[in-house]
Design an enzyme around this catalytic site. Structure first.
Site, PDB file in Angstrom:
ATOM      1  N   GLY A  79      42.153  37.099  26.611  1.00 46.39           N
ATOM      2  CA  GLY A  79      41.599  35.965  25.866  1.00 46.39           C
ATOM      3  C   GLY A  79      42.564  34.834  25.593  1.00 46.39           C
ATOM      4  O   GLY A  79      42.225  33.900  24.860  1.00 46.39           O
TER       5      GLY A  79
ATOM      6  N   CYS B 151      48.806  34.093  38.316  1.00 43.37           N
ATOM      7  CA  CYS B 151      50.209  34.111  37.883  1.00 43.37           C
ATOM      8  C   CYS B 151      51.062  34.775  38.965  1.00 43.37           C
ATOM      9  O   CYS B 151      51.806  35.707  38.718  1.00 43.37           O
ATOM     10  CB  CYS B 151      50.375  34.785  36.526  1.00 43.37           C
ATOM     11  SG  CYS B 151      49.884  36.499  36.498  1.00 43.37           S
TER      12      CYS B 151
HETATM   13  C1  LIG Z   1      44.950  37.498  34.939  1.00 48.56           C
HETATM   14  S1  LIG Z   1      43.951  38.470  33.908  1.00 48.56           S
HETATM   15  C2  LIG Z   1      43.197  37.254  32.916  1.00 48.56           C
HETATM   16  C3  LIG Z   1      44.057  36.717  31.817  1.00 48.56           C
HETATM   17  C4  LIG Z   1      43.286  35.838  30.827  1.00 48.56           C
HETATM   18  N1  LIG Z   1      42.591  34.761  31.494  1.00 48.56           N
HETATM   19  C5  LIG Z   1      44.162  35.280  29.741  1.00 48.56           C
HETATM   20  O1  LIG Z   1      44.630  34.151  29.857  1.00 48.56           O
HETATM   21  O2  LIG Z   1      44.382  35.982  28.740  1.00 48.56           O
HETATM   22  C6  LIG Z   1      42.656  38.960  34.959  1.00 48.56           C
HETATM   23  C7  LIG Z   1      41.496  39.647  34.294  1.00 48.56           C
HETATM   24  O3  LIG Z   1      40.496  39.838  35.295  1.00 48.56           O
HETATM   25  C8  LIG Z   1      39.750  40.967  34.960  1.00 48.56           C
HETATM   26  N2  LIG Z   1      38.993  41.366  36.147  1.00 48.56           N
HETATM   27  C9  LIG Z   1      39.369  42.118  37.201  1.00 48.56           C
HETATM   28  N3  LIG Z   1      38.368  42.217  38.083  1.00 48.56           N
HETATM   29  C10 LIG Z   1      37.342  41.483  37.599  1.00 48.56           C
HETATM   30  C11 LIG Z   1      36.025  41.200  38.061  1.00 48.56           C
HETATM   31  N4  LIG Z   1      35.581  41.684  39.217  1.00 48.56           N
HETATM   32  N5  LIG Z   1      35.235  40.437  37.289  1.00 48.56           N
HETATM   33  C12 LIG Z   1      35.670  39.950  36.084  1.00 48.56           C
HETATM   34  N6  LIG Z   1      36.908  40.194  35.604  1.00 48.56           N
HETATM   35  C13 LIG Z   1      37.723  40.949  36.358  1.00 48.56           C
HETATM   36  C14 LIG Z   1      40.792  41.957  34.480  1.00 48.56           C
HETATM   37  O4  LIG Z   1      40.191  42.937  33.652  1.00 48.56           O
HETATM   38  C15 LIG Z   1      41.755  41.036  33.734  1.00 48.56           C
HETATM   39  O5  LIG Z   1      41.462  41.046  32.360  1.00 48.56           O
END
Ligand SMILES: C[S@@+](CC[C@H](N)C(=O)[O-])C[C@H]1O[C@@H](n2cnc3c(N)ncnc32)[C@H](O)[C@@H]1O
Length: 376
Positions: free
Chosen positions: A202, A315
């Site tokens: 989040g 990232c």
């Molecule tokens: C890079 S992190 C996001 C970080 C977040 N945007 C932040 O700034 O705090 C990627 C996220 O994608 C989620 N994720 C992985 N596969 C996904 C999918 N098929 N659909 C939606 N979310 C997914 C993971 O659970 C993870 O929380």
């Protein structure tokens, strides 16, 4: 939970044990062990430095040790040797102090051996066999960075062996500047409908919501979606949280002014923040992630309204996971500036049809951003 007792080095060794044998994440297990300890702040910082440093420099520490070892030591003895070698060579601890305090952590039967090896580590100059060993990364990561950054790769990899600065937003949320600059680049405005397709935990959703935009924060993982809800409460903003797979988003076509796809990625740009990540991620993981990112991108485009913005960020610093993805049909690339998006700050380097932050130049995480506008 039971109180953890012990000296800083004992707690550091326990954390290393959990990371190396139990698959724990260093950035989660260290705070959890420290919460249960009664160490003073300076000792707590020392534990973090020991665990993060020894984990990052694992390959280099093994090379320092292996010069003086004829048969491989048992796993616990090797762990103590790594901790000792790290302090002596990288940690700035006086060799006699590092040796005497570390030897006592070894199993009783190998203390003499650990003492002898660490003394030799302290007194014998190292001739590194190759760059990946000296820098302490898997070979494929060094090759990847050389491909991406050329002669600057070593600077970049060295920077990611250093502790990351802690940056706090005005609302107190700890977030790397690179992530803050992604949010800035989305350009959310009051009253707009914004979707963050991969929102957990989040960080970006809460910052987007702070602009006054109406934000939906979705994540496929229910626990991570729960963190979005929790963080929204603690930041004092409204985020509508949805558990949804971004490959099959349950939202109407064209229902968002802006969509942020902060895709799951290899995290190669954030290695200094996650000391064990370099030993976990593999080249085949990257192949899987590239497929997942492409599928998420493909399904997210229809959610953007005509004229709306799709921002894609990761990232990591590689082309394959960012500008290597196809430009979606019916979209055009948005450059450094555009009519309803903020002009990107100078820290973003041009990178193909996107933009990149280089950790060694910006002292942030490495990040790639691509912005597209829906034209039809
Ligand atoms: C890079 S992190 C996001 C970080 C977040 N945007 C932040 O700034 O705090 C990627 C996220 O994608 C989620 N994720 C992985 N596969 C996904 C999918 N098929 N659909 C939606 N979310 C997914 C993971 O659970 C993870 O929380």
């Amino acid at each position: 939970m039971k109180k953890a007792t012990g000296t800083a080095r004992e707690i550091a060794l326990e954390a290393l044990r959990r990371v190396e044998d139990g698959g724990a994440y260093a950035n989660l297990i260290v705070p959890s062990l420290l919460d249960r300890s009664s160490l003073e702040p300076a000792d707590r910082r020392f534990v973090t430095e020991l665990v993060y440093g020894t984990t990052r420099r694992r390959r280099a520490c093994d090379a320092l040790i292996d010069r003086f070892v004829s048969a491989p030591p048992d796993i616990e003895t090797r762990r103590v040797l790594r901790l000792g070698a790290y302090q002596i060579v990288f940690g700035g601890v006086a060799p006699h102090a590092a040796v005497s305090t570390t030897v006592s952590l070894a199993p009783r039967r190998t203390r003499g051996f650990v003492n002898a090896v660490l003394r030799r580590v302290a007194t014998t100059p190292m001739v590194w066999p190759d760059q990946p060993t000296r820098l302490s990364y898997p070979n494929w990561i060094v090759t990847t960075f050389e491909h991406e950054f050329g002669t600057e790769a070593v600077d970049c990899l060295e920077r990611m062996n250093e502790p990351a600065p802690v940056t706090r937003r005005p609302d107190g949320y700890v977030q790397d500047l690179a992530s803050q600059w992604v949010v800035e680049a989305v350009g959310a405005r009051q009253g707009e409908r914004i979707l963050d397709t991969c929102a957990g935990p989040g960080g970006k959703s809460t910052a987007l919501a702070a602009t006054g935009a109406r934000v939906v924060g979705a994540d496929a993982n229910a626990t991570r979606a729960g963190l979005v809800a929790r963080n929204a409460v603690s930041c004092g903003v409204d985020v509508e949280v949805v558990v949804a797979d971004a490959r099959r988003p349950p939202m109407a076509d064209g229902s968002f002014d802006r969509v942020l796809v902060d895709a799951p990625c290899s995290g190669l740009g954030a290695l200094r923040r996650r000391p064990d990540a370099r030993w976990r991620v593999s080249q085949s993981d990257v192949d899987d992630l590239v497929r997942l990112q492409a599928a998420i991108l493909e399904s997210s485009v229809r959610l953007v309204k005509p004229g709306g913005l799709l921002a894609y960020s990761v990232c990591t610093i590689t082309a394959r996971e960012s500008i290597g993805h196809r430009i979606p049909d019916g979209f055009e690339v948005v450059g450094r500036d555009g009519h309803d998006v903020p002009t990107l700050r100078d820290e973003w380097d041009d990178y193909g049809h996107g933009f990149r932050l280089a950790p060694h130049r910006t002292d942030t995480d490495g990040m790639v951003l691509v912005r597209y506008r829906r034209t039809s």
